[in-house]
Design a protein around this motif. Structure first.
Motif, PDB file in Angstrom:
ATOM      1  N   ALA A 241     -16.606  29.952   2.952  1.00 50.06           N
ATOM      2  CA  ALA A 241     -16.740  28.975   3.838  1.00 50.06           C
ATOM      3  C   ALA A 241     -17.497  27.673   3.727  1.00 50.06           C
ATOM      4  N   SER A 242     -18.514  28.002   2.997  1.00 50.60           N
ATOM      5  CA  SER A 242     -19.426  26.861   2.783  1.00 50.60           C
ATOM      6  C   SER A 242     -18.694  25.530   2.068  1.00 50.60           C
ATOM      7  N   ARG A 243     -17.698  25.962   1.349  1.00 53.76           N
ATOM      8  CA  ARG A 243     -17.181  24.888   0.597  1.00 53.76           C
ATOM      9  C   ARG A 243     -16.695  23.934   1.531  1.00 53.76           C
ATOM     10  N   GLU A 244     -16.277  24.271   3.014  1.00 53.34           N
ATOM     11  CA  GLU A 244     -15.713  23.363   3.801  1.00 53.34           C
ATOM     12  C   GLU A 244     -16.888  22.986   4.767  1.00 53.34           C
ATOM     13  N   HIS A 245     -18.112  23.684   4.834  1.00 52.56           N
ATOM     14  CA  HIS A 245     -19.324  23.633   5.762  1.00 52.56           C
ATOM     15  C   HIS A 245     -20.371  23.827   4.996  1.00 52.56           C
ATOM     16  N   PRO A 246     -20.780  22.800   3.914  1.00 46.66           N
ATOM     17  CA  PRO A 246     -22.045  23.242   3.309  1.00 46.66           C
ATOM     18  C   PRO A 246     -23.101  23.771   4.276  1.00 46.66           C
ATOM     19  N   SER A 247     -23.776  24.768   4.048  1.00 45.41           N
ATOM     20  CA  SER A 247     -24.851  25.308   5.033  1.00 45.41           C
ATOM     21  C   SER A 247     -25.738  26.113   4.298  1.00 45.41           C
TER      22      SER A 247
ATOM     23  N   SER B  22     -19.766  40.005   3.357  1.00 37.83           N
ATOM     24  CA  SER B  22     -20.277  38.756   4.431  1.00 37.83           C
ATOM     25  C   SER B  22     -20.618  37.649   3.549  1.00 37.83           C
ATOM     26  N   VAL B  23     -21.546  37.872   2.583  1.00 43.51           N
ATOM     27  CA  VAL B  23     -21.880  36.775   1.846  1.00 43.51           C
ATOM     28  C   VAL B  23     -20.832  36.143   1.054  1.00 43.51           C
ATOM     29  N   ARG B  24     -20.039  36.725   0.410  1.00 43.46           N
ATOM     30  CA  ARG B  24     -18.986  36.421  -0.105  1.00 43.46           C
ATOM     31  C   ARG B  24     -18.037  35.359   0.775  1.00 43.46           C
TER      32      ARG B  24
ATOM     33  N   ALA C 150     -36.799  39.085  -0.659  1.00 42.27           N
ATOM     34  CA  ALA C 150     -36.037  38.124  -0.443  1.00 42.27           C
ATOM     35  C   ALA C 150     -35.148  37.766  -1.975  1.00 42.27           C
ATOM     36  N   GLU C 151     -34.206  37.096  -1.828  1.00 48.11           N
ATOM     37  CA  GLU C 151     -33.315  36.730  -2.844  1.00 48.11           C
ATOM     38  C   GLU C 151     -32.727  35.341  -2.525  1.00 48.11           C
ATOM     39  N   VAL C 152     -33.263  34.400  -3.489  1.00 48.35           N
ATOM     40  CA  VAL C 152     -32.759  33.122  -3.187  1.00 48.35           C
ATOM     41  C   VAL C 152     -31.648  32.475  -4.136  1.00 48.35           C
ATOM     42  N   ARG C 153     -30.645  32.016  -3.771  1.00 50.64           N
ATOM     43  CA  ARG C 153     -29.480  31.730  -4.549  1.00 50.64           C
ATOM     44  C   ARG C 153     -29.152  30.120  -4.316  1.00 50.64           C
ATOM     45  N   LEU C 154     -28.899  29.598  -5.207  1.00 51.51           N
ATOM     46  CA  LEU C 154     -28.373  27.945  -5.390  1.00 51.51           C
ATOM     47  C   LEU C 154     -27.444  27.837  -6.297  1.00 51.51           C
ATOM     48  N   GLY C 155     -26.662  26.715  -6.260  1.00 49.16           N
ATOM     49  CA  GLY C 155     -25.674  26.604  -7.260  1.00 49.16           C
ATOM     50  C   GLY C 155     -24.724  27.168  -7.155  1.00 49.16           C
ATOM     51  N   THR C 156     -23.819  27.703  -8.133  1.00 50.79           N
ATOM     52  CA  THR C 156     -22.619  28.521  -8.025  1.00 50.79           C
ATOM     53  C   THR C 156     -22.833  29.918  -7.539  1.00 50.79           C
ATOM     54  N   ASP C 157     -23.942  30.260  -7.464  1.00 50.11           N
ATOM     55  CA  ASP C 157     -24.286  31.826  -6.766  1.00 50.11           C
ATOM     56  C   ASP C 157     -24.316  31.782  -5.201  1.00 50.11           C
TER      57      ASP C 157
END
Length: 303
Positions: A54-60, A47-49, A83-90
């Motif tokens: 999809a976020s590359r078309e709809h940054p969210s 689901s995350v993948r 919790a696990e916070v991911r930003l950037g390429t992740d």
């Protein structure tokens, strides 16, 4: 960039997001919505993948709510938020926060999610597998402008569609319907070219395929003709046949990404009609956040 937080709170998660954003230089102003995914540990990775693509078309900002079940009786009353916070390429082109809810806090997931929503941005909730009986009345679903389910992921898809119809509210949709977009576009184009009156229709698919069921209902609603369901080996929808006074209009896709289109009096054609990925389906659903009236009409047909 990844930040792990154990036994934390929503305020600490927000603080971690701000710190991570400063560290990687990612602004929040480019994000257009909050996507809340409610799933289990088994389906979280896929689901995350899909959401990241999809976020590359709809940054969210993607909030993944994972309700953890205690392994031992003594742990059942232990309340904890990890919790696990991911930003950037992740995290694709946005931000991803995995929320693992232990104990009674899983019953109040909305209280955890609410402080993490992007301000003044639309909210979409997606249940990849087990959806509530009435999505619009679910505490998380009530926050959203759009609620996405997937009848294909349940044991009895046709019964699930009937339950969705009984509980339908504007803003509900299902990926079984989204999978039909290329089919509906191709069928509409074929009818425009044939300019013939359709007198009957048949949908061929594997047994209990929810997309085929919705397509048959859509035919019945739009064309007001009898629609036959034909069971094949699949996969998914394999063919659609429309009877006309001049002969059959046929779209046949037994397997692979190519379909064959036959219209009476016209040359045989080969068309692209691939089975799309979950990421492509989610990206399509995020393009519009208003009620899907075509889905509603197909879902409720015959009720």
């Amino acid at each position: 960039m990844k930040i792990d937080l154990t036994d934390t709170s929503s305020s600490k998660i927000n603080k971690a997001i701000l710190e991570a954003r400063r560290a990687v230089g990612t602004p929040a102003v480019g994000m257009v919505l909050t996507l809340v995914i409610v799933t289990d540990e088994e389906n979280a990775y896929d689901s995350v993948r899909a959401a990241n693509e999809a976020s590359r078309e709809h940054p969210s900002r993607t909030l993944v709510v994972i309700k953890r079940h205690a392994r031992f009786p003594r742990e059942r009353h232990t309340t904890r938020l990890d919790a696990e916070v991911r930003l950037g390429t992740d995290a694709g082109a946005g931000e991803t926060v995995l929320l693992r809810l232990h104990g009674d806090i899983a019953l109040r997931a909305d209280s955890v999610v609410l402080p993490l929503l992007l301000p003044d941005a639309p909210i979409v909730v997606w249940w990849p597998v087990d959806a509530p009986e009435v999505p619009s009345r679910d505490p998380l679903g009530a926050l959203a402008q759009r609620r996405i389910t997937d009848a294909y992921a349940v044991e009895n898809p046709i019964a699930a569609l009937d339950a969705r119809a009984a509980a339908y509210a504007p803003g509900d949709t299902d990926l079984a319907w989204t999978r039909l977009t290329p089919w509906r576009s191709l069928l509409a184009a074929a009818l425009d070219q044939a300019r013939a009156t359709v007198t009957s229709a048949a949908v061929e698919s594997e047994a209990d395929n929810p997309s085929a069921e919705l397509l048959a209902r859509w035919f019945g609603r739009r064309l007001n003709v009898p629609v036959e369901r034909v069971v094949t080996d699949g996969p998914v929808v394999t063919a659609v046949r429309m009877g006309t006074p001049d002969g059959e209009i046929v779209i046949d896709r037994p397997e692979g990404p190519v379909a064959h289109l036959s219209i009476p009096g016209q040359p045989h054609r080969v068309m692209a009609l691939k089975v799309r990925t979950t990421a492509e389906l989610i990206a399509e659903e995020l393009r519009r956040l208003d009620p899907d009236e075509a889905y509603e009409a197909a879902l409720l047909y015959g009720r």
